[in-house]
Write an enzyme that holds these catalytic residues in place. Structure first.
Site, PDB file in Angstrom:
ATOM      1  N   CYS A   2     -67.290 -17.075 -74.495  1.00  0.00           N
ATOM      2  CA  CYS A   2     -68.451 -17.617 -74.822  1.00  0.00           C
ATOM      3  C   CYS A   2     -68.613 -18.627 -75.716  1.00  0.00           C
ATOM      4  CB  CYS A   2     -69.485 -16.386 -74.993  1.00  0.00           C
ATOM      5  SG  CYS A   2     -69.322 -14.917 -74.347  1.00  0.00           S
ATOM      6  N   TYR A  41     -67.230 -16.602 -62.379  1.00  0.00           N
ATOM      7  CA  TYR A  41     -68.038 -17.765 -63.074  1.00  0.00           C
ATOM      8  C   TYR A  41     -67.165 -18.162 -64.241  1.00  0.00           C
ATOM      9  CZ  TYR A  41     -67.781 -14.176 -66.760  1.00  0.00           C
ATOM     10  OH  TYR A  41     -67.547 -13.068 -67.756  1.00  0.00           O
ATOM     11  N   GLU A  43     -92.258 -22.398 -66.694  1.00  0.00           N
ATOM     12  CA  GLU A  43     -93.739 -21.992 -66.043  1.00  0.00           C
ATOM     13  C   GLU A  43     -93.656 -21.821 -64.298  1.00  0.00           C
ATOM     14  OE1 GLU A  43     -96.830 -25.048 -65.817  1.00  0.00           O
ATOM     15  OE2 GLU A  43     -95.234 -26.721 -66.259  1.00  0.00           O
ATOM     16  N   GLU A  97     -67.355 -22.117 -64.631  1.00  0.00           N
ATOM     17  CA  GLU A  97     -67.684 -23.060 -65.776  1.00  0.00           C
ATOM     18  C   GLU A  97     -66.743 -23.881 -66.573  1.00  0.00           C
ATOM     19  OE1 GLU A  97     -70.524 -19.244 -67.727  1.00  0.00           O
ATOM     20  OE2 GLU A  97     -68.419 -19.314 -68.070  1.00  0.00           O
ATOM     21  N   HIS A 147     -97.021 -25.459 -70.185  1.00  0.00           N
ATOM     22  CA  HIS A 147     -97.009 -26.735 -69.460  1.00  0.00           C
ATOM     23  C   HIS A 147     -96.398 -27.782 -70.524  1.00  0.00           C
ATOM     24  CE1 HIS A 147     -97.643 -29.407 -65.894  1.00  0.00           C
ATOM     25  NE2 HIS A 147     -98.434 -30.154 -66.820  1.00  0.00           N
ATOM     26  N   LYS A 152     -66.291 -22.004 -74.837  1.00  0.00           N
ATOM     27  CA  LYS A 152     -67.053 -22.347 -73.404  1.00  0.00           C
ATOM     28  C   LYS A 152     -68.449 -23.178 -73.588  1.00  0.00           C
ATOM     29  CE  LYS A 152     -69.846 -19.750 -71.475  1.00  0.00           C
ATOM     30  NZ  LYS A 152     -69.521 -18.811 -70.656  1.00  0.00           N
ATOM     31  N   CYS A 205     -64.900 -13.163 -76.876  1.00  0.00           N
ATOM     32  CA  CYS A 205     -66.133 -14.006 -76.848  1.00  0.00           C
ATOM     33  C   CYS A 205     -66.203 -15.174 -77.913  1.00  0.00           C
ATOM     34  CB  CYS A 205     -67.130 -13.183 -77.081  1.00  0.00           C
ATOM     35  SG  CYS A 205     -68.809 -14.267 -77.459  1.00  0.00           S
TER      36      CYS A 205
END
Length: 512
Positions: free
Chosen positions: A81, A218, A492, A222, A487, A84, A76
């Site tokens: 992670c 992934y 939302e 990525e 908002h 990346k 990671c």
């Protein structure tokens, strides 16, 4: 030679005496010994130390096939992670520069990206994290040893240094958290000789140039996403489907967006060989499995992202009878992370059936440490773990895919609410939002328990993280529509979904 021979036997005598002494007295060097200094292993060791346990961590990184090496912290921090996400951010900034013109910023028509500048900044940050991990272990009185660990018995570990020096350590409990490494295909000439993996891409000092990414996991998407995002010619070669294990409608939206923004895809294709030309370019030959036709093209780099293999082979697990899954090579573990051998535990990527995700390994490691210290009986809950794919259009999800929900509950047992929406940020920039989509998979009838939530759009991870809490509380569709949105946000739109797939009505959001 005679001196060396005597030295080796002296080491064997000392180590045998060390093990015999532990068996005779019942005393161990440590309460807990962790093999693996990744996110999970470090979390487990630090938690155990805070609970009063005497703890040691063994961590050793074998350089990649290309010679890439890194410090403490595991995949990671070093090759996953963290770098990346930073390179993904670099790509997003490139898109933001284009958008900025529509917002009134006076920007030169030609804007270029400099890989060495980005790489140096990313490397410096990663190295600071390596140092930070070492300091944390020291502060929490966890003994860190840069040794390659293997098991001798259920209480004993052999540590081997880079120079070949052997150290024997004993512990009441042993935890294996060694994770996995990228695989090279073994049946493609030139694959390993000329290719790189995710263990290398983040540590390149110069741009990889025109790149072929082989695979559609992934990791593959990525990497392809940020490479194209910083302006590199990028092709993804896909043997079957993209994002296997994820919701396939969402996977299609992710790849559609990438294709629409310049990433090339060679669908239903398999590579045959990689040859290095006299110019230094890599010529890749592949077959289109639908037509049977053969194709060739040249690239500066070939990145293999065709899966990962667990780091189990050098641990000596077979000698102790630690059960492995014969197909995957991963360690078979129980709900409490126990293996088939008492006092030996395993978790994280190396555990069979476990999500290959940093946060699950961290949490599982902490919970295991608490149980081993007698402070808790709580087990890790591996259900409804949220995750995000950091592709150019981010995709986050929590819970079941539509396919899995249908498999478990039947087509008539689920209701799917969905919406195509346009982020406000996209409007002035005149960006296409065709793939910005929300899907909420619910149980049919009653209050409609939410089984899965899927989101493509900006800041997808930030959106899903909040909704993931609701899954732990048994969130229902009723709860969702009773929630007031913030908002104007993309999130939302999740609490406003009201059109079902079953209805066949247009799910495009209109108005503000």
């Amino acid at each position: 030679m005679a001196a060396l021979y005597r030295g080796r036997h002296r080491w064997k005598r000392i180590n045998c005496l060390h093990i015999f002494s532990r068996k005779l007295t019942g005393k161990n060097d440590y309460d807990l010994l962790v093999i693996g200094g990744g996110s999970g292993g470090l979390a487990c060791s630090k938690e155990a130390a805070q609970l009063g346990q005497k703890v040691a961590v063994l961590d050793y990184v074998e350089p990649s096939a290309k010679g890439t090496k890194w410090g403490l912290g595991g995949t990671c921090v070093n090759v996953g992670c963290i770098p990346k996400k930073l390179m993904h951010q670099a790509a997003l900034l490139g898109t933001a520069v284009k958008d900025a013109k529509k917002y009134g910023w006076q920007i030169p028509d030609t804007v270029s990206h400099d890989w060495p500048t980005m790489a140096e900044a990313v490397h410096n940050h990663v190295k600071s994290l390596n140092w930070g991990h070492r300091v944390q272990l020291q502060d929490k009185k966890v003994k860190y040893m840069n040794l390659k660990g293997s098991l001798v018995d259920e209480h004993t570990v052999r540590g081997l240094s880079k120079a070949g020096k052997e150290t024997i350590l004993t512990a009441k409990n042993i935890v294996i958290a060694t994770g996995g490494r990228p695989k090279y295909p073994t049946n493609i000439p030139g694959a390993a000789e000329h290719g790189i993996t995710s263990d290398d891409i983040f540590w390149l000092k110069k741009s990889p140039g025109k790149t072929l990414v082989v695979g559609a996991s992934y990791v593959a998407l990525e990497c392809a996403g940020f490479l194209k995002g910083i302006g590199l010619d990028t092709t993804v070669m896909v043997r079957s489907i993209a994002l296997r294990g994820f919701d396939q409608q969402m996977a299609g939206l992710v790849t559609d967006y990438m294709e629409a923004h310049g990433t090339r895809f060679a669908w239903k294709s398999v590579p045959n060989r990689v040859d290095k030309l006299s110019s230094g370019a890599l010529q890749v030959t592949w077959t289109d499995t639908q037509t049977g036709s053969e194709h060739k093209d040249t690239f500066d780099s070939v990145l293999w992202a065709v899966g990962r293999a667990p780091e189990t082979k050098a641990l000596g697990l077979d000698k102790l009878g630690v059960q492995l899954n014969k197909e995957t090579g991963k360690i078979v573990v129980g709900p409490d992370e126990s293996t088939s051998v008492p006092n030996i535990y395993a978790f994280g990527d190396i555990g069979e059936g476990r999500p290959e995700l940093t946060p699950t390994a961290i949490k599982a490691g902490k919970l295991l440490a608490r149980r081993l210290a007698g402070q808790s009986t709580e087990l890790m809950n591996y259900d409804n773990v949220p995750t995000t794919v950091f592709t150019p259009l981010e995709y986050s999800c929590v819970g079941l895919s539509e396919e899995e929900a249908e498999k478990r509950h039947g087509k008539d047992g689920i209701e799917i609410y969905h919406a195509f929406y346009k982020p406000l940020e996209f409007t002035v920039a005149e960006r296409d939002a065709s793939q910005c989509y929300i899907k909420v998979v619910c149980e049919q009838g009653g209050t409609g328990k939410i089984l899965g939530l899927h989101f493509t759009g900006p800041n997808a991870g930030e959106v899903a993280q909040g909704f993931a809490v609701g899954f732990q509380c048994g969130a229902t569709y009723s709860h969702l529509i009773q929630t007031v949105g913030i908002h104007p946000t993309c999130a939302e739109e999740v609490v406003k979904v009201h059109i079902t797939k079953r209805s066949g009505l247009d799910a495009t959001v209109t108005g503000c």
